[in-house]
Design a protein around this motif. Structure first.
Motif, PDB file in Angstrom:
ATOM      1  N   THR A 273      13.145   1.524  -4.580  1.00 40.32           N
ATOM      2  CA  THR A 273      12.743   1.962  -3.240  1.00 40.32           C
ATOM      3  C   THR A 273      11.631   1.075  -2.708  1.00 40.32           C
ATOM      4  O   THR A 273      10.878   0.474  -3.478  1.00 40.32           O
ATOM      5  CB  THR A 273      12.246   3.424  -3.243  1.00 40.32           C
ATOM      6  OG1 THR A 273      11.100   3.532  -4.115  1.00 40.32           O
ATOM      7  CG2 THR A 273      13.320   4.376  -3.687  1.00 40.32           C
ATOM      8  N   GLN A 274      11.544   1.012  -1.396  1.00 37.43           N
ATOM      9  CA  GLN A 274      10.435   0.374  -0.692  1.00 37.43           C
ATOM     10  C   GLN A 274       9.999   1.316   0.415  1.00 37.43           C
ATOM     11  O   GLN A 274      10.812   1.707   1.264  1.00 37.43           O
ATOM     12  CB  GLN A 274      10.846  -0.979  -0.106  1.00 37.43           C
ATOM     13  CG  GLN A 274      11.051  -2.078  -1.146  1.00 37.43           C
ATOM     14  CD  GLN A 274      11.437  -3.404  -0.524  1.00 37.43           C
ATOM     15  OE1 GLN A 274      11.639  -3.484   0.680  1.00 37.43           O
ATOM     16  NE2 GLN A 274      11.532  -4.437  -1.337  1.00 37.43           N
ATOM     17  N   SER A 275       8.741   1.716   0.336  1.00 37.43           N
ATOM     18  CA  SER A 275       8.200   2.693   1.293  1.00 37.43           C
ATOM     19  C   SER A 275       9.052   3.955   1.318  1.00 37.43           C
ATOM     20  O   SER A 275       9.270   4.562   2.365  1.00 37.43           O
ATOM     21  CB  SER A 275       8.123   2.069   2.696  1.00 37.43           C
ATOM     22  OG  SER A 275       7.281   0.937   2.691  1.00 37.43           O
ATOM     23  N   GLY A 276       9.579   4.323   0.152  1.00 41.52           N
ATOM     24  CA  GLY A 276      10.362   5.547   0.039  1.00 41.52           C
ATOM     25  C   GLY A 276      11.820   5.423   0.395  1.00 41.52           C
ATOM     26  O   GLY A 276      12.581   6.382   0.226  1.00 41.52           O
ATOM     27  N   SER A 277      12.270   4.263   0.869  1.00 46.55           N
ATOM     28  CA  SER A 277      13.677   4.069   1.255  1.00 46.55           C
ATOM     29  C   SER A 277      14.409   3.251   0.195  1.00 46.55           C
ATOM     30  O   SER A 277      13.829   2.343  -0.417  1.00 46.55           O
ATOM     31  CB  SER A 277      13.761   3.355   2.605  1.00 46.55           C
ATOM     32  OG  SER A 277      13.141   4.130   3.616  1.00 46.55           O
ATOM     33  N   LEU A 278      15.698   3.551  -0.002  1.00 48.50           N
ATOM     34  CA  LEU A 278      16.500   2.834  -0.996  1.00 48.50           C
ATOM     35  C   LEU A 278      16.652   1.372  -0.607  1.00 48.50           C
ATOM     36  O   LEU A 278      16.875   1.038   0.558  1.00 48.50           O
ATOM     37  CB  LEU A 278      17.881   3.468  -1.125  1.00 48.50           C
ATOM     38  CG  LEU A 278      17.975   4.815  -1.853  1.00 48.50           C
ATOM     39  CD1 LEU A 278      19.392   5.340  -1.784  1.00 48.50           C
ATOM     40  CD2 LEU A 278      17.525   4.685  -3.305  1.00 48.50           C
ATOM     41  N   THR A 279      16.572   0.495  -1.600  1.00 48.39           N
ATOM     42  CA  THR A 279      16.809  -0.924  -1.371  1.00 48.39           C
ATOM     43  C   THR A 279      18.305  -1.209  -1.430  1.00 48.39           C
ATOM     44  O   THR A 279      19.106  -0.369  -1.874  1.00 48.39           O
ATOM     45  CB  THR A 279      16.092  -1.770  -2.434  1.00 48.39           C
ATOM     46  OG1 THR A 279      16.645  -1.464  -3.722  1.00 48.39           O
ATOM     47  CG2 THR A 279      14.596  -1.491  -2.441  1.00 48.39           C
TER      48      THR A 279
ATOM     49  N   ALA B 213       0.820  -1.208   0.000  1.00 51.14           N
ATOM     50  CA  ALA B 213       0.000   0.000   0.000  1.00 51.14           C
ATOM     51  C   ALA B 213       0.856   1.261   0.000  1.00 51.14           C
ATOM     52  O   ALA B 213       0.520   2.255  -0.662  1.00 51.14           O
ATOM     53  CB  ALA B 213      -0.930  -0.016   1.211  1.00 51.14           C
ATOM     54  N   ALA B 214       1.988   1.235   0.702  1.00 54.32           N
ATOM     55  CA  ALA B 214       2.831   2.427   0.782  1.00 54.32           C
ATOM     56  C   ALA B 214       3.454   2.782  -0.559  1.00 54.32           C
ATOM     57  O   ALA B 214       3.797   3.946  -0.808  1.00 54.32           O
ATOM     58  CB  ALA B 214       3.927   2.219   1.826  1.00 54.32           C
ATOM     59  N   ASP B 215       3.627   1.780  -1.445  1.00 54.63           N
ATOM     60  CA  ASP B 215       4.254   2.007  -2.747  1.00 54.63           C
ATOM     61  C   ASP B 215       3.240   2.163  -3.868  1.00 54.63           C
ATOM     62  O   ASP B 215       3.637   2.433  -5.013  1.00 54.63           O
ATOM     63  CB  ASP B 215       5.202   0.849  -3.084  1.00 54.63           C
ATOM     64  CG  ASP B 215       6.403   0.797  -2.153  1.00 54.63           C
ATOM     65  OD1 ASP B 215       6.829   1.869  -1.708  1.00 54.63           O
ATOM     66  OD2 ASP B 215       6.888  -0.321  -1.882  1.00 54.63           O
ATOM     67  N   GLN B 216       1.957   1.961  -3.594  1.00 49.87           N
ATOM     68  CA  GLN B 216       0.955   1.993  -4.661  1.00 49.87           C
ATOM     69  C   GLN B 216       0.882   3.344  -5.373  1.00 49.87           C
ATOM     70  O   GLN B 216       0.792   3.394  -6.610  1.00 49.87           O
ATOM     71  CB  GLN B 216      -0.432   1.622  -4.108  1.00 49.87           C
ATOM     72  CG  GLN B 216      -1.483   1.409  -5.190  1.00 49.87           C
ATOM     73  CD  GLN B 216      -1.119   0.273  -6.134  1.00 49.87           C
ATOM     74  OE1 GLN B 216      -0.872  -0.845  -5.703  1.00 49.87           O
ATOM     75  NE2 GLN B 216      -1.064   0.564  -7.430  1.00 49.87           N
ATOM     76  N   PRO B 217       0.948   4.476  -4.670  1.00 45.04           N
ATOM     77  CA  PRO B 217       0.941   5.759  -5.397  1.00 45.04           C
ATOM     78  C   PRO B 217       2.116   5.897  -6.363  1.00 45.04           C
ATOM     79  O   PRO B 217       1.962   6.439  -7.453  1.00 45.04           O
ATOM     80  CB  PRO B 217       1.014   6.800  -4.268  1.00 45.04           C
ATOM     81  CG  PRO B 217       0.442   6.102  -3.078  1.00 45.04           C
ATOM     82  CD  PRO B 217       0.887   4.677  -3.206  1.00 45.04           C
ATOM     83  N   VAL B 218       3.284   5.396  -5.952  1.00 51.97           N
ATOM     84  CA  VAL B 218       4.448   5.450  -6.854  1.00 51.97           C
ATOM     85  C   VAL B 218       4.225   4.522  -8.042  1.00 51.97           C
ATOM     86  O   VAL B 218       4.548   4.865  -9.189  1.00 51.97           O
ATOM     87  CB  VAL B 218       5.738   5.062  -6.093  1.00 51.97           C
ATOM     88  CG1 VAL B 218       6.954   5.196  -7.007  1.00 51.97           C
ATOM     89  CG2 VAL B 218       5.909   5.921  -4.857  1.00 51.97           C
ATOM     90  N   ALA B 219       3.666   3.335  -7.804  1.00 53.11           N
ATOM     91  CA  ALA B 219       3.387   2.389  -8.889  1.00 53.11           C
ATOM     92  C   ALA B 219       2.407   2.989  -9.888  1.00 53.11           C
ATOM     93  O   ALA B 219       2.582   2.838 -11.110  1.00 53.11           O
ATOM     94  CB  ALA B 219       2.840   1.080  -8.315  1.00 53.11           C
TER      95      ALA B 219
END
Length: 692
Positions: free
Chosen positions: A161-167, A117-123
């Motif tokens: 990124t995941q939840s705005g943080s770099l992987t 859900a946290a990444d859906q807007p970016v997707a």
């Protein structure tokens, strides 16, 4: 009265519906004269007005479903019994319902998104960007299609990124891109987006995601194939293409445990490339930042302490310049130590060797000047373009079936080596082409056979530019040279030299058919091998010890035949003998003006063909431009010479055909079936053909 009329009308209709005897015209006229009630005055039917249908069996479930779902149409329902109707309770019936349209199929159930859900807007934003602005980031069709497929397969979830943080993968890729200079590339060509500035904004994060994917793809492509295409440098170069597979790059890098190492793996795997990379780091020191300048001062010398128990410190000089010297020479251990110790002296000695100074290990004025001179920058440029040329070569230089054996010839070093199982098997000196129009081309082909006692078929370029003018001056020159001149039915001229010890090709020719019509061969002129610079031929490569070379190659491809140089020499005579290889041997013609020798020393050679200068100019003057554009490839001139000859010239009887059924010039040079006639020259004038 109204109720009676209604009863009569309903009764008449019911009688007809039940199949009673038709009524007379008079009776029908009476019925017509009786007014019928308006539908609005008919009370709605009750349950008692319906009788069960005994003609069909209906399950209770079906009937219940029909009752619940089917609307009641007042116009089609059975009329109510007027005797039981209560006028006081009569109400207007609702208007007839519209006939239902064709049943609409239910909407398919949308699969649940796999994106957190946290990444859906970016997707969601990535989906829009790829659909509307994909060409902005990926102008190559294959890469754009691969990226779209890759993001689609993950429901457009962000890659880096995941939840705005770099992987971890993003951190590895960014580290590799920022360190691209160590691989001989330019970090400015692979910009890293600022994820920190993007914060949590979906638009900014989506754009940064695509930009990092773009830079990663650019790095992989250029690390593998080069920042420029070889055809931009010269028409005398042709290597097989080995482009990246963008689908494989995406899967490999994003799925690797170490994304940085996975991305770095697209650089050449060859040992000599890796050795050059290490030398590049030594040359640079820390010069990627501000240049390190060594100040003048008294000479510094390291003298080993005498005696077993003498303290080492007593034999060391100290100087405030030493930390800069350590940085300049790439010594990271004890970086701030001001002592001129054994390690510093050894590094100075190694540097002196690389710039042709006497390796004393003493930091004197000449050494300081050499350390500070721009010549060091020129050496870096030379190493960079040599690393670039390694990217053009095939990833597999040898043939796996014969222990990865291959031949590699370095034009500026004038040496040929036979390699097998990663080790040098044999080496010899060679003579290469003259600078200019006779330059030996760079190529990778396969040697298919050798010819003992070859016939030299003079190439058209030599006939046009050398022999025809010589014939005008001396009509007997060809006879004195042992050359045979023939004229075909179409008027074209062919000149050849029969086998023998005086033949221009010597006793052996090594055949690897190529578009430039060059090969390796023996020569009767042995004195040139004693010279340091040996660029004297018309483009072919003369081998110093051809009989040894032939036996080495034959023993690699046919180890059970036990060929020796003596056995090869016993074949010398007047008739051509072809010895075919069961497995062809790759031949790689290279141009290494900077390389690391067997002793680990960085060697530089003269840029005899100007290839370094051309590549440096392209790299420095084409920043920001696409350096990978492919230009037209020049083709050799296959046309046969025609024209008048001096009357005194001895022309042999027509002994060859110029028709399509006869051997073309390519077949005359290399034997066998040859290969199809190359296409006409494109874009540039045809280059001359070099075969001697």
């Amino acid at each position: 009265m109204a109720v009676a009329a209604t009863f009569l009308a309903v009764s008449a209709t019911s009688a007809l519906a039940q199949g009673d005897t038709p009524r007379s015209p008079a009776e029908l006229a009476i019925d017509a004269a009786v007014p019928l009630p308006e539908p609005a005055n008919v009370p709605p039917p009750t349950a008692s007005d319906f009788k069960p249908d005994t003609t069909a069996t209906v399950s209770p479930q079906s009937k219940a479903q029909e009752t619940a779902t089917k609307p009641v149409d007042a116009a089609s329902a059975p009329a109510a019994d007027p005797a039981k109707a209560d006028p006081a309770k009569t109400v207007a019936a609702p208007p007839p319902a519209a006939a239902p349209a064709t049943a609409t199929a239910p909407e398919p159930v949308k699969a649940a998104s796999t994106v957190p859900a946290a990444d859906q807007p970016v997707a969601d934003r990535l989906r829009d960007l790829i659909a509307t602005k994909g060409t902005k980031y990926f102008d190559r069709k294959a890469e754009r299609a691969a990226v779209e497929k890759f993001y689609t397969s993950r429901d457009y979830a962000p890659v880096w990124t995941q939840s705005g943080s770099l992987t971890a993968a993003a951190k590895g890729v960014i580290a590799r891109l920022k360190d691209a200079a160590s691989d001989g590339l330019n970090p400015a060509d692979y910009p890293v987006p600022d994820f920190a500035a993007a914060g949590s904004a979906p638009d900014a994060l989506a754009e940064a995601d695509l930009k990092l994917t773009e830079s990663m793809m650019d790095y992989a492509r250029q690390a593998q194939s080069g920042r420029m295409h070889w055809s931009q440098v010269s028409a005398d170069i042709q290597y097989p293409e080995h482009p990246i597979d963008p689908n494989e790059v995406l899967a490999n890098v994003t799925g690797a445990k170490d994304a940085s190492a996975a991305l770095e793996s697209y650089n050449p795997p060859h040992k000599l490339f890796k050795l050059l990379k290490a030398k590049l780091a030594e040359l640079r020191g820390v010069s990627d930042g501000a240049p390190v300048i060594i100040d003048d001062g008294e000479p510094l010398k390291y003298t080993p302490a005498k005696g077993k128990n003498a303290p080492e410190a007593e034999a060391q000089m100290s100087d405030p310049r030493v930390p800069k010297l350590r940085a300049k020479l790439g010594l990271t251990e004890n970086a701030d130590d001001i002592r001129y110790d054994a390690k510093v002296a050894a590094a100075v000695r190694k540097f002196q060797e690389s710039v042709d100074l006497k390796p004393t290990g003493v930091l004197d004025d000449r050494t300081v000047k050499a350390l500070n001179t721009p010549k060091r920058d020129k050496q870096i440029d030379t190493v960079l373009v040599n690393m670039e040329r390694w990217r053009w070569l095939p990833r597999e230089l040898g043939a796996p079936a014969i222990g990865n054996a291959y031949v590699i010839l370095n034009i500026p070093d004038y040496t040929l080596k036979v390699m097998q199982n990663g080790a040098q098997v044999w080496t010899t000196r060679v003579v290469t082409g003259k600078p200019g129009q006779h330059a030996t081309p760079l190529l990778s082909e396969t040697m298919k056979f050798i010819t003992v006692n070859p016939t030299w078929n003079v190439p058209p370029s030599i006939i046009y530019n050398e022999y025809l003018p010589a014939l005008q001056q001396d009509p007997t020159v060809l006879d004195r040279m042992g050359l045979k001149l023939e004229r075909a039915r179409d008027g074209s001229i062919h000149i050849s030299q029969p086998p023998g010890e005086a033949n221009a090709l010597g006793r052996i020719r090594f055949n690897f058919p190529n578009k430039f019509l060059v090969y390796q061969h023996d020569t009767p002129d042995k004195n040139l091998f004693a010279r340091d610079e040996r660029a004297f031929s018309h483009g072919c490569m003369r081998v110093q010890f051809p009989d040894q070379y032939a036996s080495v190659l034959l023993n690699i491809t046919m180890p059970n035949e036990r060929y020796t140089p003596e056995r090869i020499r016993n074949m010398y005579g007047r008739s051509e003998i072809d010895l075919k290889f069961p497995t062809p041997i790759p031949v790689n013609i290279t141009y290494q003006t900077a390389f690391v020798d067997d002793a680990g020393k960085l060697q530089f050679r003269k840029d005899i063909y100007g290839r370094d200068a051309a590549m440096i100019a392209i790299l420095k003057n084409s920043r920001g431009k696409d350096l990978e554009n492919v230009v037209a490839h020049a083709q050799p001139n296959y046309s046969r010479p025609k024209g008048p000859l001096p009357n005194a010239v001895n022309v042999s009887d027509n002994s060859f055909s110029s028709g399509s059924s006869g051997p073309n010039f390519f077949e005359r040079l290399f034997g066998g079936g040859g290969q199809p006639t190359p296409p006409a020259p494109v874009g540039r004038p045809s280059r001359r053909v070099f075969t001697r």
